[in-house]
Scaffold this motif. Structure first.
Motif, PDB file in Angstrom:
ATOM      1  N   ARG A  69      37.027 103.324  79.190  1.00 10.18           N
ATOM      2  CA  ARG A  69      36.383 102.019  79.013  1.00 10.18           C
ATOM      3  C   ARG A  69      37.305 101.063  78.256  1.00 10.18           C
ATOM      4  O   ARG A  69      37.402  99.880  78.595  1.00 10.18           O
ATOM      5  CB  ARG A  69      35.070 102.193  78.251  1.00 10.18           C
ATOM      6  N   ASN A  70      37.993 101.567  77.246  1.00 11.80           N
ATOM      7  CA  ASN A  70      38.872 100.712  76.442  1.00 11.80           C
ATOM      8  C   ASN A  70      40.091 100.219  77.214  1.00 11.80           C
ATOM      9  O   ASN A  70      40.785  99.309  76.770  1.00 11.80           O
ATOM     10  CB  ASN A  70      39.325 101.462  75.184  1.00 11.80           C
ATOM     11  N   ARG A  71      40.358 100.834  78.356  1.00  6.34           N
ATOM     12  CA  ARG A  71      41.507 100.402  79.175  1.00  6.34           C
ATOM     13  C   ARG A  71      41.106  99.436  80.274  1.00  6.34           C
ATOM     14  O   ARG A  71      41.954  99.013  81.073  1.00  6.34           O
ATOM     15  CB  ARG A  71      42.205 101.633  79.774  1.00  6.34           C
ATOM     16  N   LEU A  72      39.807  99.101  80.354  1.00  4.23           N
ATOM     17  CA  LEU A  72      39.357  98.137  81.376  1.00  4.23           C
ATOM     18  C   LEU A  72      39.585  96.722  80.881  1.00  4.23           C
ATOM     19  O   LEU A  72      39.141  96.360  79.784  1.00  4.23           O
ATOM     20  CB  LEU A  72      37.862  98.325  81.651  1.00  4.23           C
ATOM     21  N   ALA A  73      40.249  95.927  81.692  1.00  4.04           N
ATOM     22  CA  ALA A  73      40.399  94.502  81.388  1.00  4.04           C
ATOM     23  C   ALA A  73      39.039  93.825  81.532  1.00  4.04           C
ATOM     24  O   ALA A  73      38.095  94.403  82.107  1.00  4.04           O
ATOM     25  CB  ALA A  73      41.393  93.868  82.357  1.00  4.04           C
ATOM     26  N   TYR A  74      38.947  92.612  81.030  1.00  9.34           N
ATOM     27  CA  TYR A  74      37.715  91.835  81.187  1.00  9.34           C
ATOM     28  C   TYR A  74      37.360  91.763  82.673  1.00  9.34           C
ATOM     29  O   TYR A  74      38.197  91.380  83.491  1.00  9.34           O
ATOM     30  CB  TYR A  74      37.940  90.427  80.613  1.00  9.34           C
TER      31      TYR A  74
END
Ligand SMILES: C[S@@+](CC[C@H](N)C(=O)[O-])C[C@H]1O[C@@H](n2cnc3c(N)ncnc32)[C@H](O)[C@@H]1O
Length: 230
Positions: free
Chosen positions: A138-143
């Motif tokens: 999740r923390n690697r997903l861009a906006y």
């Protein structure tokens, strides 16, 4: 264990492909993932392939015009080497960065339009490891980014026993190798698999949207989700 020779990489790649053939329609899941990437609102999305070992995803995406760049990461150097060899054998036209490690080894703050996690999380125990892993994705997903996630998944204990005769019949009809059948049936009962409802709870706990199921065959499922932003 196979020695790390050129021949053994070819053998490992052949077995990955045969195990894919053993599951009716599983090849279509990789094509669907390709289409899900191509339909992203960003015209040339950057894709993080987590657990890229073996090379099935990279092989599917390698000639795609719809992808702006691929980072392929796997904690197994040997499995990642198999993926690299698969792309090399196929004369890749995509620029793929290969990284041995986990998402924690990527540069701080680096995010991606698409993160794929295909058949990875079912290897991790549900003792906090699945949750930590999902939070890392999740923390690697861009906006506005999209997670494409596939796992082995059973809702009932009897599901494997009930579906195994069809798995075996498919193997007989289509001449799947006995080794691939045995490897699959030995491995699946020993995976720390969770049910669909538990998968939804894990997604919710890390702030991912309710996963939408987009593919299922036998005990394999694929979902899409986002980081919650639109
Ligand atoms: C069953 S293979 C699936 C490979 C590929 N995604 C596919 O669909 O064919 C799972 C891979 O995930 C890798 N893996 C497991 N946990 C990982 C983690 N936390 N980060 C990166 N790779 C991981 C394993 O080393 C293995 O190569």
């Amino acid at each position: 264990m196979m020695a790390n020779t050129r021949g053994s990489i070819t053998d490992r790649h052949a077995m990955y492909k045969e195990m894919q053939r053993a599951i009716p329609g599983l090849d279509a899941m990789y094509r669907l993932v390709h289409a899900l990437i191509a339909s992203h609102s960003n015209e040339a999305p950057h894709v993080l392939v987590v657990g890229a070992g073996g090379g099935r995803e990279i092989e599917e995406f390698r000639n795609s015009n719809a992808i702006g760049g691929i980072t392929a990461i796997d904690r197994s150097a040997r499995n990642l080497e198999t993926a690299r060899a698969a792309v090399g054998v196929s004369a890749a036209s995509q620029d793929v960065s290969f990284i041995v490690g986990t998402v924690d080894d990527l540069p701080d703050g680096e995010t991606f339009d698409i993160v794929t996690s295909l058949l990875v999380m079912h290897h991790l125990p549900d003792d906090g490891a699945k949750l930590t892993y999902l939070r890392g994705l999740r923390n690697r997903l861009a906006y506005g980014g999209r997670l494409i996630h596939a796992d082995v998944c059973f809702d009932e204990n009897e599901d494997l026993d009930e579906l195994t005769p069809a798995f075996r019949a498919h193997a007989d009809i289509f001449g799947v190798s006995a080794d691939a059948v045995r490897l699959e049936l030995d491995a699946i009962p020993n995976l720390p698999v969770v049910c669909g409802e538990r998968t939804r709870v894990l997604f919710s706990e890390v702030g991912l949207t309710d996963p939408q199921e987009v593919f299922r065959t036998l005990w394999y499922r694929c979902w899409i989700s986002t980081g919650g932003q639109t």
